[in-house]
Design a protein around this motif. Sequence first.
Motif, PDB file in Angstrom:
ATOM      1  N   UNK A 149       1.877   6.293 -18.447  1.00  0.00           N
ATOM      2  CA  UNK A 149       2.586   5.587 -17.201  1.00  0.00           C
ATOM      3  C   UNK A 149       1.101   4.376 -16.671  1.00  0.00           C
ATOM      4  N   UNK A 150       1.695   3.493 -16.857  1.00  0.00           N
ATOM      5  CA  UNK A 150       0.477   1.804 -16.698  1.00  0.00           C
ATOM      6  C   UNK A 150       0.139   1.307 -14.890  1.00  0.00           C
ATOM      7  N   UNK A 151      -1.041   0.967 -15.533  1.00  0.00           N
ATOM      8  CA  UNK A 151      -1.112   0.600 -13.908  1.00  0.00           C
ATOM      9  C   UNK A 151      -1.621  -1.334 -14.845  1.00  0.00           C
ATOM     10  N   UNK A 152      -1.417  -1.255 -15.735  1.00  0.00           N
ATOM     11  CA  UNK A 152      -2.135  -2.730 -16.356  1.00  0.00           C
ATOM     12  C   UNK A 152      -3.023  -3.306 -15.679  1.00  0.00           C
ATOM     13  N   UNK A 153      -3.900  -4.206 -15.714  1.00  0.00           N
ATOM     14  CA  UNK A 153      -4.765  -5.055 -15.393  1.00  0.00           C
ATOM     15  C   UNK A 153      -5.500  -4.102 -13.864  1.00  0.00           C
ATOM     16  N   UNK A 154      -6.522  -4.024 -13.955  1.00  0.00           N
ATOM     17  CA  UNK A 154      -7.580  -3.345 -12.816  1.00  0.00           C
ATOM     18  C   UNK A 154      -7.702  -4.869 -11.759  1.00  0.00           C
ATOM     19  N   UNK A 155      -7.329  -4.778 -10.615  1.00  0.00           N
ATOM     20  CA  UNK A 155      -7.428  -5.758  -9.741  1.00  0.00           C
ATOM     21  C   UNK A 155      -8.408  -5.769  -8.639  1.00  0.00           C
ATOM     22  N   UNK A 156      -9.412  -6.782  -9.024  1.00  0.00           N
ATOM     23  CA  UNK A 156     -10.754  -6.135  -8.203  1.00  0.00           C
ATOM     24  C   UNK A 156     -10.917  -7.915  -7.775  1.00  0.00           C
ATOM     25  N   UNK A 212      -3.234  -0.803  -9.646  1.00  0.00           N
ATOM     26  CA  UNK A 212      -4.563  -0.118  -9.544  1.00  0.00           C
ATOM     27  C   UNK A 212      -5.683  -1.664  -8.735  1.00  0.00           C
ATOM     28  N   UNK A 213      -5.870  -0.978  -7.655  1.00  0.00           N
ATOM     29  CA  UNK A 213      -6.995  -2.315  -6.582  1.00  0.00           C
ATOM     30  C   UNK A 213      -8.617  -1.121  -7.033  1.00  0.00           C
ATOM     31  N   UNK A 214      -9.649  -2.120  -6.843  1.00  0.00           N
ATOM     32  CA  UNK A 214     -11.120  -1.719  -6.790  1.00  0.00           C
ATOM     33  C   UNK A 214     -10.910  -1.878  -5.231  1.00  0.00           C
ATOM     34  N   UNK A 230     -14.480  -2.691  -0.811  1.00  0.00           N
ATOM     35  CA  UNK A 230     -13.954  -3.782  -0.897  1.00  0.00           C
ATOM     36  C   UNK A 230     -12.874  -4.493  -0.796  1.00  0.00           C
ATOM     37  N   UNK A 231     -12.352  -5.875  -0.588  1.00  0.00           N
ATOM     38  CA  UNK A 231     -11.081  -6.294  -0.505  1.00  0.00           C
ATOM     39  C   UNK A 231     -11.006  -5.896   1.382  1.00  0.00           C
ATOM     40  N   UNK A 232     -10.652  -6.816   1.638  1.00  0.00           N
ATOM     41  CA  UNK A 232     -10.274  -6.953   3.285  1.00  0.00           C
ATOM     42  C   UNK A 232      -9.182  -5.643   3.506  1.00  0.00           C
ATOM     43  N   UNK A 233      -8.506  -5.220   4.382  1.00  0.00           N
ATOM     44  CA  UNK A 233      -7.539  -4.413   4.571  1.00  0.00           C
ATOM     45  C   UNK A 233      -6.729  -5.324   4.567  1.00  0.00           C
ATOM     46  N   UNK A 252      -5.962   2.831  -5.524  1.00  0.00           N
ATOM     47  CA  UNK A 252      -7.502   2.082  -5.241  1.00  0.00           C
ATOM     48  C   UNK A 252      -9.129   2.797  -5.808  1.00  0.00           C
ATOM     49  N   UNK A 253      -9.535   2.559  -6.443  1.00  0.00           N
ATOM     50  CA  UNK A 253     -10.632   2.992  -6.758  1.00  0.00           C
ATOM     51  C   UNK A 253     -11.333   2.728  -5.386  1.00  0.00           C
ATOM     52  N   UNK A 254     -11.793   4.221  -4.947  1.00  0.00           N
ATOM     53  CA  UNK A 254     -12.772   3.900  -3.928  1.00  0.00           C
ATOM     54  C   UNK A 254     -13.627   5.549  -3.822  1.00  0.00           C
ATOM     55  N   UNK A 255     -14.702   5.913  -3.223  1.00  0.00           N
ATOM     56  CA  UNK A 255     -15.877   6.178  -3.112  1.00  0.00           C
ATOM     57  C   UNK A 255     -15.907   6.866  -1.418  1.00  0.00           C
TER      58      UNK A 255
END
Length: 293
Positions: A149-156, A212-214, A230-233, A252-255
């Motif tokens: 199940x692919x996301x493709x390119x991560x968007x950053x 997938x968003x960073x 990262x990224x605005x709302x 999203x990738x987030x910590x």
Amino acid sequence: MKFKLTIGLFFICGLSIAQTKTILINNVEIFNGKAEKTTIGNVLIEGNLIKTVSVNPIPTDRSANTTIIDGKGKFLMPGMIDAHVHLTMESIPMQLAMVSDIGYINIVATDAAEKQLMRGFTSGRDMGGAVFSLKKAIDQGLVKGPRIYPSGATISQTGGHGDFGMPTDVPRQIGAPLSYFEKTGMTIIADGSDQVLMRTREQLRMGATQIKLMAGGGVASSYDPLDVAQFTEAEIKTAVEAAGNWGTYVAVHAYTPKAITSAVLAGVKCIEHAQLMDEATAQLLAKKGVWLS
């Protein structure tokens, strides 16, 4: 996006099963994924569907289209799902990936996919990378691997967790050519809602099952400390709306609490990682019904 998932392949420790029209596996210790105890029994597979699981002998057609396997008491279970994998990145050092042709990266990924399958993972949720060609080859039976199940390119964003450009690449000229990593579909830079919208639609066009968003910093990227958001709302919400129009969602990738909260308020459906999340943020995820991977 709603998927009807049918487990079409069991994994036996130490035993590889090639797909045939009908497979009867006798004398195995079965864990069905739900029961607290295993049972000794038999399993009948027709096509890619499990038709019968029984402790009693299963009658079957003994034609040439039927493969009968004596499990010899080995352990049998449904294929596992890897909820967060990067098949084009997991088996190659970042420094090598940065200077390698995408053809070589795909060969490495093909080997990684077969190893995933032989570890018992029959499905993988690929959370970023140029995996569309590998998925197609697996689906066509050209190579061995899990269903993807692919996301493709991560968007950053620029300077985000998916920005692998050289330090000398700034200032970036508006309209400048994409980097090799971007052109091959490993990652893509997007700044502002308009660019996020375009890049999201591109991945959906390619067949992404989720986006997938960073949204936070990382440890495998050069410019962003782990604790940054990262990224605005508004940017994240743009991707969420585009994915929603396609019947799917954004992960999203987030910590950190800040990065996670912004993503949740923008409508994201799944948070990846989140190791620095606090109690209040965890309660927010529960309240909003957001998944944590």
